[in-house]
Enzyme design. Structure first.
Site, PDB file in Angstrom:
ATOM      1  N   SER A 132       0.301  -0.987  -0.411  1.00 57.46           N
ATOM      2  CA  SER A 132       0.179  -0.315  -0.455  1.00 57.46           C
ATOM      3  C   SER A 132       1.027   1.349   0.252  1.00 57.46           C
ATOM      4  O   SER A 132       2.144   0.829   0.422  1.00 57.46           O
ATOM      5  CB  SER A 132      -1.363   0.295   1.260  1.00 57.46           C
ATOM      6  OG  SER A 132      -1.181   1.026   1.585  1.00 57.46           O
ATOM      7  N   TYR A 145      -2.929  -0.441  10.250  1.00 55.92           N
ATOM      8  CA  TYR A 145      -2.617  -0.849   8.881  1.00 55.92           C
ATOM      9  C   TYR A 145      -1.301  -0.382   8.454  1.00 55.92           C
ATOM     10  O   TYR A 145      -0.416  -0.805   8.221  1.00 55.92           O
ATOM     11  CB  TYR A 145      -3.781   0.119   8.038  1.00 55.92           C
ATOM     12  CG  TYR A 145      -4.042  -0.387   6.736  1.00 55.92           C
ATOM     13  CD1 TYR A 145      -4.035  -1.864   6.156  1.00 55.92           C
ATOM     14  CD2 TYR A 145      -3.198   0.507   5.590  1.00 55.92           C
ATOM     15  CE1 TYR A 145      -3.918  -1.872   5.101  1.00 55.92           C
ATOM     16  CE2 TYR A 145      -3.185   0.154   4.095  1.00 55.92           C
ATOM     17  CZ  TYR A 145      -3.493  -0.935   4.269  1.00 55.92           C
ATOM     18  OH  TYR A 145      -3.363  -2.098   2.774  1.00 55.92           O
TER      19      TYR A 145
END
Length: 275
Positions: A132, A145
């Site tokens: 990501s 995250y």
């Protein structure tokens, strides 16, 4: 026919890539966490096995079933299944952080280890990790995250160095916003995290974030479809010289550039605008 195991195929990136790679001539073995989704994909003609990253036995059983379908070989692994746990770091229960790492890091690590053994014996293979933009920079209220993707990036970079000369190539794909059920899953993770919203110093921000996640409005700016990730995945699978990193979406390119040129205080100001 090249074989590939793709995780997280119930929707979004995994589902799209499984469909398109099968059309491209790959022997695709998809995986999903929930049996209902496994049955759905099998019904659509995509070979699918059940695999839950939080369950070691499920990972091992899922891989063995995949190998039965592939004739015992595995040319590529695309680790894709993940979710995002919202919440300020100071409010985040340890158990919520542990669950984030079980899915986004430890499960990936175990499956990757098993795949490495197969690929080393074969003398070839491709391991592609769907990371990501938040493996490059951090955003407020995404601490769990952020941490999981930073950990994944470190493990993957190290693995790439250690596999040098083995015939096994390792790549990271780093998307920004992609059309998927990521927001829905993040909302569910937030509501079940155990964070005490009412007593938190971040109460107002939590309520605002919850309203955004629950809204039925369109995708955020610069969102691309899963085909953008698929394009990079194909290059990582088929190029004689696959890249170590593949940026996807404008925010990834922008933040990747800014973090190299801006001092920390300026970069913090930029990132805080996305609170």
């Amino acid at each position: 026919m090249k074989t590939i195991l793709i995780t997280g195929c119930s929707s979004g990136i995994g589902y799209y890539c499984a469909q398109q790679l099968q059309k491209r001539g790959y022997k695709v073995i998809a995986s999903c966490r929930v049996q209902e989704d496994v049955d759905k994909l099998n019904g659509e003609g995509i070979t699918c096995v059940q695999l839950d990253y939080t369950d070691t036995q499920s990972i091992e059983k899922g891989l063995q079933e995949a190998l039965v379908h592939s004739g015992g070989k595995l040319d590529a692994l695309f680790n894709n299944g993940a979710y995002g746990q919202p919440g300020a770091v100071e409010d985040l229960p340890v158990e919520a952080l542990r669950k984030q790492f079980e899915t986004n890091v430890f499960g990936w690590h175990h499956l990757t280890q098993l795949a490495c053994k197969i690929m080393r014996k074969q003398g070839h293979g491709r391991i592609i990790q769907n990371s990501s933009v938040l493996g490059l920079v951090t955003l407020p209220y995404r601490g769990a995250y952020n941490a999981s993707k930073f950990a994944l990036e470190g493990l993957t970079d190290t693995l790439r160095l250690e596999l040098k000369g083995s015939g096994v190539h390792v790549s990271l794909i780093e998307p920004g916003p992609i059309t998927s059920k990521f927001r829905d899953n993040a909302l569910q993770a937030f509501l079940t995290s155990g964070i005490d919203i009412e007593t938190s110093a971040h109460r107002e921000n939590y309520l605002a974030q919850q309203r955004r996640l629950e809204s039925a409005t369109g995708p955020q700016p610069f969102t691309l479809g899963p085909e953008a990730v698929y394009k990079r995945l194909v290059h990582a699978l088929e190029s004689q010289r696959p890249q170590a990193r593949y940026y996807v979406t404008t925010p990834t390119y922008l933040f990747g550039f800014l973090r190299r040129i801006l001092p920390n205080s300026w970069m913090d100001w930029v990132l805080y605008q996305f609170t």
